[in-house]
Design a protein around this motif. Sequence first.
Motif: not given
Length: 742
Positions: A150-155, A178-183, A220-234
């Motif tokens: 299961r993936k991290p949720g927005e809330s 944790t919900g979204r905290i910045s990116a 941990l999912d990293f998805q900066p706003e308005n960016s085509q790049w995203q990352g994940q650390l497990t």
Amino acid sequence: MMFDLILIAALTASAEAPVKVLDPVVVTANRFDTSDEASPVSIDNINIEKLGNAGIVKASDIASLSSALTQRSIFAASAPQFFIRGVGTNDVNPNANPGVAVYLNDTFIASPLGQNLAIFDLESVEILKGPQGTLFGRNSTGGTLIFHTRKPGESPGGEWSVGFGSFGLHETEFAFNTGRISAVTARFSGFARKSDGYTLNTLTGGRENDINAYGARLMLDFQPENSQWQGQLTLDSVANRAGMTAHQGLGLLAPEGFLTPPPSGPVIIPCDAARIRRNECVNALGYRYTSDPFSEGYDRNDREDVDANGVTVSIERIGSTSFKSITSYRRAERTVFEDTDASPLNLVALDFLNKSESFTQEFLFFGDSEHLRWQAGVFALAESLDTTNRFDTLGGLRAQGVAFIPDPSLFFFGPFRLTQSYRQQTRSTAAFGQMDWTASEKLVITAGLRFTSEQNNFNTRTVFNEIIAQPVLSPERFGKSINQAVSWRAAAHYEFAEGKIFYASVNRAFKSGHFNGGALFPFDSIGPVDPEFILAYEAGAKWRFTDVLQAQLAVFHYNYNGLQDFTLRPAPPPTRQVLDSADAKISGLELSMRALLPAGFSATAGMSYLDTKFVDFVDANGIDRSGNRLTAAPEWSVVAGLSWNKPINDRFVLSAASNLNYRSQIFFDNTNNPLIASDARTLTDARFALTDNHLNISYELSARNLTNRKVLVDVLNIAEYGFLQQSYEPPRSVILTVTKSF
């Protein structure tokens, strides 16, 4: 019978047009998220509801939910042996190259030591049936298992559960977003599970087959706003500090002739099969086993300590041409102390000490246009395995002063105490690509190609040691294998109406040769055995009759060349482990369905038929096994599930579920000896739950092996010591679980 009733009920229900419809199934068989209906691959998708209904706690349990998947294992927490449609590996040594690839999300789990994953906080499991020779990891001749967490949720939010059950079981599981905290979004989950064990040790009064496992995962999912790049650390880590499978012995020698001392020495008389099955026979020290596999005297406390952990970093760029990098490091360590003879006498005792480290890197490129969807990539694996095996036979006689002197000229045709160590280093690289071309509005053609180069370096040495003699050191032996091969796939699927497709495919898959990790004696061949190749033909249909009834049909035929067959050879010297190459053919048919029924019921069912046989195989004993069935390949398999969900009012919901799992006879080696086989059997699980929607609490009562059947999971032939080593499914267990969501 149950399958027929469910299908009839489903067809009846389809005409009533209920409001609810079947949810679409999203799969990753092509490394894209696509609808199962649009994938020209036979897939079993086991969602979170099915996993919960069946009480799945480890990867090897998944076989109870798929008619195509069989597992066998002499261990409890490591090294499961998976077979899909009769293709896998029956080698018990951890250096074996499994025929079924195992993934945790995008991470390839290379070592069998870490493949019996603890099941917690999962979203679904995909079983890709048939060779996956172009897109997945080291080429998998049997298929691929993908465990989706299961993936991290927005809330913010999560859940926590506690459970209590049979044999002193107590367990807990938790997950928190944790919900979204910045990116960044994050999810932390974990579990702990303990029990006293379901097997009584009549010698000590204690319990065997106990459980003590715990683990955690951070994503941990990293998805900066308005960016085509995203990352994940497990980060994940699981530990087991409990007993390994406490085996049940089955004596093979006639007791009336065994210890009669004529002038020429003891007479050892083999028992006939009828007496063996009635537990009237003894092992090489004259011990008669009980008829109850869950009550036996053990002079040694079986232990299996396993640590498996890893880190995965995934970086992705989304665009017209997408890119993904998956970097993973995994480590697994295992220490096993086994009472091999499963008796109060010290006849055979084994220790296994293993350590595996692996590094994988995969780069993927994706493109999607109006008529063409494609992907290409490269994959690299570096793995190192270090093993120490300690064998002690007839230790009980040594304790009484009997002396055994190792003979350097024979290297022990008889009892022995030895330590074997080996190291295997694997380097595997591959380049691959696959495309889906939309030839017309209804026809899609798939073509894929993969080139693999794999190198294995192997070295082993054995020390023979007795108390009264100097150690005898066998020569160190070295082996090196380099295998290169091309795998390919050609497929087409035609959608002649919405939700109705036909597909056909031809695959060529490859598995590299590997070495005989059980080569204890200097004259044992270390190998390597030849590579495996499978040419697989498959055709099928995926059919959505209505919004409440869907079905899939697949027929297939495999030409199997170089099947890597492992056997324990009951001939001097004892416990010889042999790897052979054989040719085989596999044909089969599969049918599966899912349906929504009236009054809150839903159903799933699957049926498999397998016709398997060796077609050109003379084994290490010089015996022609051609015509025999393959191991772990039941002729008939059926799984079926029925669930019910009924709101009582706006607060409370009642639910229930039952799962059935049938397998016809399963052989555990190439002899097709009925003593080294599991008879046809049916296992049933059940679950009842009450959910309070106001308090977000559910109360669940579940039972596994409801009818308390005694079912063999594996059998090893240790006839030179007068017994068979048997492993059984656990007996009936009942668990009460309370879950709170927040």
